[in-house]
Design a protein around this motif. Structure first.
Motif, mmCIF file in Angstrom:
data_model
loop_
_atom_site.group_PDB
_atom_site.id
_atom_site.type_symbol
_atom_site.label_atom_id
_atom_site.label_comp_id
_atom_site.label_asym_id
_atom_site.label_seq_id
_atom_site.Cartn_x
_atom_site.Cartn_y
_atom_site.Cartn_z
ATOM 1 N N ALA A 75 0.825 -1.205 0.000
ATOM 2 C CA ALA A 75 0.000 0.000 0.000
ATOM 3 C C ALA A 75 0.862 1.259 0.000
ATOM 4 C CB ALA A 75 -0.928 -0.004 1.207
ATOM 5 N N VAL A 76 1.943 1.249 0.786
ATOM 6 C CA VAL A 76 2.834 2.414 0.830
ATOM 7 C C VAL A 76 3.522 2.596 -0.519
ATOM 8 C CG1 VAL A 76 4.885 3.398 1.919
ATOM 9 C CG2 VAL A 76 3.186 2.210 3.307
ATOM 10 N N PHE A 77 3.977 1.496 -1.119
ATOM 11 C CA PHE A 77 4.606 1.561 -2.443
ATOM 12 C C PHE A 77 3.638 2.145 -3.471
ATOM 13 C CE2 PHE A 77 5.360 -0.226 -6.629
ATOM 14 C CZ PHE A 77 6.728 -0.077 -6.814
ATOM 15 N N SER A 78 2.419 1.652 -3.499
ATOM 16 C CA SER A 78 1.448 2.129 -4.490
ATOM 17 C C SER A 78 1.082 3.580 -4.247
ATOM 18 C CB SER A 78 0.197 1.245 -4.471
ATOM 19 O OG SER A 78 -0.472 1.337 -3.223
ATOM 20 N N ALA A 79 1.002 3.995 -2.976
ATOM 21 C CA ALA A 79 0.706 5.395 -2.679
ATOM 22 C C ALA A 79 1.866 6.299 -3.080
ATOM 23 C CB ALA A 79 0.396 5.558 -1.190
ATOM 24 N N GLY A 80 3.106 5.848 -2.822
ATOM 25 C CA GLY A 80 4.264 6.634 -3.247
ATOM 26 C C GLY A 80 4.331 6.775 -4.750
ATOM 27 N N LEU A 81 4.046 5.675 -5.469
ATOM 28 C CA LEU A 81 4.034 5.747 -6.928
ATOM 29 C C LEU A 81 2.915 6.658 -7.416
ATOM 30 C CD1 LEU A 81 4.678 2.908 -9.385
ATOM 31 C CD2 LEU A 81 2.598 4.234 -9.671
ATOM 32 N N ALA A 82 1.735 6.567 -6.782
ATOM 33 C CA ALA A 82 0.612 7.424 -7.184
ATOM 34 C C ALA A 82 0.937 8.893 -6.951
ATOM 35 C CB ALA A 82 -0.644 7.034 -6.405
ATOM 36 N N GLY A 88 -8.892 -1.252 7.688
ATOM 37 C CA GLY A 88 -9.926 -0.637 6.875
ATOM 38 C C GLY A 88 -9.643 0.819 6.591
ATOM 39 N N ALA A 89 -9.057 1.536 7.579
ATOM 40 C CA ALA A 89 -8.747 2.956 7.366
ATOM 41 C C ALA A 89 -7.688 3.123 6.292
ATOM 42 C CB ALA A 89 -8.278 3.594 8.673
ATOM 43 N N LEU A 90 -6.614 2.326 6.356
ATOM 44 C CA LEU A 90 -5.573 2.426 5.342
ATOM 45 C C LEU A 90 -6.113 2.025 3.970
ATOM 46 C CD1 LEU A 90 -2.660 2.971 4.553
ATOM 47 C CD2 LEU A 90 -2.074 0.633 5.243
ATOM 48 N N ALA A 91 -6.918 0.980 3.930
ATOM 49 C CA ALA A 91 -7.524 0.568 2.661
ATOM 50 C C ALA A 91 -8.419 1.666 2.111
ATOM 51 C CB ALA A 91 -8.323 -0.719 2.854
#
Length: 752
Positions: free
Chosen positions: A573-580, A631-634
């Motif tokens: 999730a952190v990787f995908s958020a950083g890429l986004a 759920g919050a992070l998702a």
């Protein structure tokens, strides 16, 4: 691990040397100081490496990606921070290294470039990767290590909140550094002067930490380095000295800094050469290049009386245009005063240049053009001027670089060509040059020709291609001719290179036919939000280095899949958020520059809004960590997916709305709001992920920072250099949405 906690508690509770000031407060200042230093160093070294290695989009992506990758590796290595016996003293020593290291890196880049590579030689992608990693590694690895170390220092009792606090304080430093550079430093000082500020700041904070821990060696070294640095800054102009070393063998007449360029003017013999970011723009004593830029187009409409020149190198092209009205020096008596002109109908030239420093430098070092009053100099973004002006012109000359980046691609898009047509008279002529021609049309060059020709035909009925030193495209709804020599002779112009024999060689039948063969009706159309020409030009550039493009992409894909396979759901999730964050920020900047032009202070506000959003998101979520859950992070990652999916439609709407004068300001505010909102979501991910994946501070901080920087590295490397030019912003935003949606699904399906 618990046995080591008392040492950290002692570092905070037993080192009180200033009444009323805690070690924690000084740590906060030190972390923010590191953020200031990191931002200013990144900007300066990026500009220096772009100038030394060549300024196309791939080089930018490689350098930014290398910075993110190395910082992430440094953060991962920071897991050993818990083994340090004197962590505060170690932080102080590291800050002193980071204070002086960037100054040496600038000197190495400028002084050693021509030792490593032949002067004037192109630097290939493999060499760019090697140089970027070598130059950036010392600073980035140490800076990344300190991110994890400071997380440990702020949490002697092993609390996850410290990770979010360090992220927030580091971003605050980034904001301060961004504001200082964008609105103060870049206007006042060169790169050395800019880096003096974080150097003195870090030395001051290192000395304060040394005083708190009662370390005389730290205080003595901080004082000594401060004195040496101050003495060096006061007695030596390192900016000028390094520039002279960089241009060894030439006399440096001028060097200056602007938000857009580092401008250097040199003299070798009688020739004066202008450089912008290390690239030669223009040399005196080279009339052939100027004549080709002007006369092919002006010969189409000898009667032209209103001409627009976009770029063109310090008014040289604008001055050449005036010769078609008899206003040039060849048509005046030798003893004519500067203000006198022949009694003939005049031409009015509007010369639009983005960088005011280039304009002032040209006025200082280029011989003045007679009847310069016929040239109106406009300091503005050329694309924005064409879009917003109400003037009408007989000829428009776009003298801009090849589409080596998304920014320059704006001058080769269908939308720009249609805007130019609105500024032209009924049979007006538009001139544009792209790529060099050397009697051979490679498949990659033929591809460029086909795309530019097809895109021009979307706006103009007639397109004529001329294989000069660069391929010149002439477009008009009126007739176009290859009878250039005859038109020049009829007008009585005296030229240095464009004489009948030379023109006959340029316009030989076999050369013209070769260009015509490149035309393809199925060639893609280059658009603002689908800059396929930038990607094809990148392939054309890479052809000379024999790079296996497929192997390169396959290696990146394998590396990315391997990282995701080994990652845990939270780090995915952190990787995908950083890429986004990296990809969508590039998309927003592209959209902003398409709509409002490359106006530096406005782009600076966009970057500042993004960093402010990171700080707000991190601070708000850090205060609500007790309520955090999978759920919050998702939910946050899912919101990023929704943002990415909706962004193309929003940008298209803003592009249309901005054409209404009454909505212009509202659209600018909307772009700032989008940048801020995107960053809030990205900033919320970091502290929430740290809470969910928490084990120990050093281990968790290293893991989360590494995932974030790896995602940003992939976004920086692939975004503007490959994905956006190849696919356009719609598919790129769709891919980003899919990746973040998948990450949110993984979080919901797999409980940590």
């Amino acid at each position: 691990m618990a046995a080591e906690l008392p040492e950290f508690r002692q570092a905070e509770e037993g080192c009180m040397a200033w009444q009323g000031i805690s070690v924690r407060a000084v740590l906060w200042l030190a972390i923010s100081g590191l953020g200031v230093s990191a931002f200013l160093t990144q900007v300066v070294l990026l500009r220096e490496l772009m100038a030394a290695l060549g300024g196309n989009e791939l080089v930018l992506g490689i350098v930014l990606g290398s910075w993110m990758l190395l910082t992430g590796l440094g953060a991962s290595a920071g897991r050993v921070a818990q083994r340090l016996r004197q962590p505060l003293a170690g932080l102080a020593w590291a800050q002193m290294v980071l204070a002086v290291l960037p100054l040496g890196q600038i000197w190495i880049i400028r002084a050693c470039r021509d030792w490593v590579f032949p002067r004037g030689a192109e630097v290939g992608p493999a060499e760019t990767v090697l140089v970027g990693l070598t130059i950036l590694a010392p600073y980035c690895l140490l800076a990344g290590f300190l991110l994890t170390l400071t997380c440990r220092l702020l949490a002697p009792d092993e609390r996850p909140e410290s990770i979010g606090q360090v992220y927030f304080l580091d971003v605050l430093g980034d904001i301060a550094g961004g504001l200082l550079f964008s609105f103060v430093l870049v206007w006042l000082w060169g790169h050395f002067g800019t880096l003096y500020l974080p150097a003195f700041l870090n030395l001051l904070l290192a000395g304060a930490l040394g005083y708190l821990v009662r370390s005389r060696p730290v205080m003595a070294m901080a004082g000594l380095l401060t004195a040496v640095l101050a003495l060096g800054a006061a007695t030596v102009d390192w900016e000028l000295a390094s520039t002279r070393r960089q241009f060894a063998g030439q006399e440096v007449l001028f060097q200056g800094q602007s938000p857009y360029n580092r401008v250097v003017i040199t003299r070798l013999g009688e020739q004066v050469t202008f450089y912008a970011n290390g690239t030669p723009l223009f040399s005196t004593g080279d009339p052939a290049a100027i004549e080709q830029k002007v006369h092919f187009a002006m010969a189409q409409r000898p009667q032209a009386r209103r001409v627009l020149v976009l770029g063109g190198g310090l008014s040289a092209a604008a001055g050449e245009v005036l010769r078609w009205a008899g206003l040039g020096p060849d048509q005046l008596p030798p003893d004519a005063p500067p203000g006198q002109s022949p009694p003939t109908e005049s031409i009015q030239v509007d010369y639009v240049e983005l960088d005011p420093l280039l304009v002032s430098a040209g006025q200082q070092w280029i011989p003045p053009t007679r009847n310069a009053s016929a040239i109106r100099v406009v300091t503005a973004d050329g694309r924005l001027w064409v879009r917003s002006s109400s003037e009408r012109y007989d000829v428009v000359l776009a003298d801009v670089p090849d589409p080596v980046s998304i920014q320059w691609n704006r001058f080769y898009s269908r939308e720009f060509f249609l805007e130019v047509k609105q500024r032209l008279t009924a049979d007006g002529v538009f001139s544009l040059a792209c790529a060099s021609y050397e009697n051979y049309l490679s498949p990659e060059l033929a591809d460029l020709v086909a795309i530019v020709h097809r895109t021009l035909r979307e706006a103009f009925q007639n397109v004529l291609m001329i294989p000069a030193d660069r391929i010149i495209f002439l477009a008009s709804d009126g007739p176009l001719t290859t009878q250039i020599a005859e038109r020049i002779a009829q007008h009585g112009l005296k030229t240095h290179s464009m004489r009948p024999g030379h023109l006959a060689g340029i316009l030989a039948e076999d050369r013209l036919v070769a260009l015509q063969r490149a035309i393809r009706p199925d060639a893609p159309i280059n658009r603002d939000f689908f800059p396929i020409l930038a990607y094809r030009h990148l392939r054309y550039w890479m052809r000379q280095f024999q790079v296996r493009w497929g192997v390169f992409l396959a290696a990146l894909a394998v590396l990315g899949l391997w990282c995701l396979w080994r990652a845990r759901p939270v780090t995915v999730a952190v990787f995908s958020a950083g890429l986004a964050g990296a990809l969508l920020h590039v998309v927003l900047l592209l959209g902003f520059q398409v709509v409002f032009g490359c106006v530096y202070h406005r782009v600076g506000l966009m970057v500042t809004a993004f960093m402010a959003g990171l700080a707000v998101g991190a601070a708000w979520m850090n205060r609500r960590l007790g309520r955090g859950s999978g759920g919050a992070l998702a939910g946050v990652v899912g919101a990023l997916a929704a943002f990415a999916a909706l962004l193309p439609a929003v940008l298209a709407g803003l592009d249309q709305a901005s054409r209404w004068p009454g909505l212009n300001l509202i659209c600018q505010v909307a772009f700032l709001t989008l940048a801020f909102g995107l960053a809030v979501l990205v900033g919320m991910v970091f502290p929430l992920a740290a809470k969910m994946a928490f084990e120990q501070v050093s281990i968790t901080a290293g893991r989360i920072y590494t995932a974030d920087y790896l995602g940003a590295a992939f976004g920086a490397l692939l975004g503007s250099s490959l994905l956006i030019p190849l696919w356009g912003i719609g598919p790129v935003c769709g891919l980003t949405a899919a990746l973040n949606l998948a990450a949110a699904g993984i979080l919901l399906m797999r409980k940590m």
